[in-house]
Design a protein around this motif. Sequence first.
Motif, PDB file in Angstrom:
ATOM      1  N   SER A 125     -49.612   7.327  15.385  1.00 12.05           N
ATOM      2  CA  SER A 125     -48.434   7.237  16.093  1.00 12.05           C
ATOM      3  C   SER A 125     -48.444   8.906  16.541  1.00 12.05           C
ATOM      4  O   SER A 125     -48.901   9.841  15.863  1.00 12.05           O
ATOM      5  N   LEU A 137     -37.576  -0.545  20.578  1.00 11.10           N
ATOM      6  CA  LEU A 137     -38.397  -1.035  19.623  1.00 11.10           C
ATOM      7  C   LEU A 137     -37.663  -1.984  18.646  1.00 11.10           C
ATOM      8  O   LEU A 137     -36.455  -1.937  18.215  1.00 11.10           O
ATOM      9  N   SER A 151     -35.920   6.868  17.821  1.00 10.89           N
ATOM     10  CA  SER A 151     -36.893   6.781  17.145  1.00 10.89           C
ATOM     11  C   SER A 151     -37.741   8.054  17.221  1.00 10.89           C
ATOM     12  O   SER A 151     -37.656   8.795  18.079  1.00 10.89           O
ATOM     13  N   LYS A 263     -44.123  -5.500  15.134  1.00  9.45           N
ATOM     14  CA  LYS A 263     -43.241  -4.619  16.284  1.00  9.45           C
ATOM     15  C   LYS A 263     -43.390  -4.875  17.704  1.00  9.45           C
ATOM     16  O   LYS A 263     -44.592  -5.298  17.952  1.00  9.45           O
ATOM     17  N   LYS A 265     -42.020  -3.858  21.971  1.00 14.00           N
ATOM     18  CA  LYS A 265     -41.066  -3.183  22.615  1.00 14.00           C
ATOM     19  C   LYS A 265     -40.457  -4.159  23.765  1.00 14.00           C
ATOM     20  O   LYS A 265     -41.356  -4.627  24.540  1.00 14.00           O
ATOM     21  N   ASP A 276     -47.253  -4.430  12.172  1.00 18.66           N
ATOM     22  CA  ASP A 276     -46.476  -3.317  11.631  1.00 18.66           C
ATOM     23  C   ASP A 276     -47.337  -2.491  10.341  1.00 18.66           C
ATOM     24  O   ASP A 276     -47.010  -2.622   9.237  1.00 18.66           O
TER      25      ASP A 276
END
Length: 360
Positions: A125, A137, A151, A263, A265, A276
Amino acid sequence: MENRKIRVAITHGDTNGIGYETILKAFEDSMMLDLCTPIIYGSPKAATFHRNELKLETPFTVIKNAGEAHDGKLNMLDTLDEEVNVKLGTPTPESANAAYKALQKAKEDLKEGLYDVLVQAPVVSSNKADLEDRSLLVLFADDIRIALVTSHLPIKDVASYITQERIQEKGRLFHKSLKRDFRINNPRIAILALNPQPGTEETEIIRPAIEALEKEGIQAFGPLAADDFFGNAMHYQFDGILAMYDDQGNVPFKTIATEYGVKMKTGFPFVVTTPDQDPCFEIAGKGIADPASMRHAIYAAIDIFRNRINYDEPLANPLPKLYHEKREDGEKARFAVRPKDQFKREDKKAKDDNTEQPAE
């Protein structure tokens, strides 16, 4: 939609992490190929190195472009101009660049419509907050869905970025996603408090945002203190949970979703999911990475793609007009209720027209 399998693009992620292990393990079961046509954006040589090191036997077919993807096969598209030196367990600029190039090529092909959905294998990340990001998210597993208002923000900065406008914007996105992506007809959304005890943010920002969402027809509840909320298992009573910052959402999510997590978006016109997981360099190459999150990220992308089609179709084809008005074809005429005396006049005229006229 064309009568063909959904094409799933999968980027290989950081080549020194667990990306290839989870991808190859996910497709060890040939039944996965009955669900979709996968296209791996990566490096055939790097994939072969991982496969040999891990003693896996998952076969793949090398293709030159996404348009050549074969149904019933794991397709591998080379996105690198040069060979990548794989050093399992060690993040390097070279392995990060390989992940970046795969994603860039996948984005180009997405614009060309060469596949349907995108699944991203884990990368490191950037930990940079994009405060202008108009997406949302969402973390989800079987019976829990948590979205984040902010986030990648330091804790000291979170309060200053919690605004009524941002909560309302994210609340609307979440509500639409629950309806369109997860096909929940009338979702109930729990909105968490920022502080353990009600403070200025709760009374002057979060509560007014909730009231505004309620006026828009969104079932929003709160603000609810996170410790009581999760401690009393209240998450089972809601279809979605809107958390204020990373740890407030991620920590309970990882505690509850022990088998897998995905996860995504939402807010984009296309479907993008990711396991994840991070690249898990500490276990890369040891053969113990769990492919469950990768597998479910693929399942979720396929399900959401289909859900959006089923949700959008009725909206794209509204009911035809109830009757035709010669002088006006607008929305008012379409749904207007005519006065009773107008029906009486029309009935009388119809009877007169049907009455046999005497011969002259």
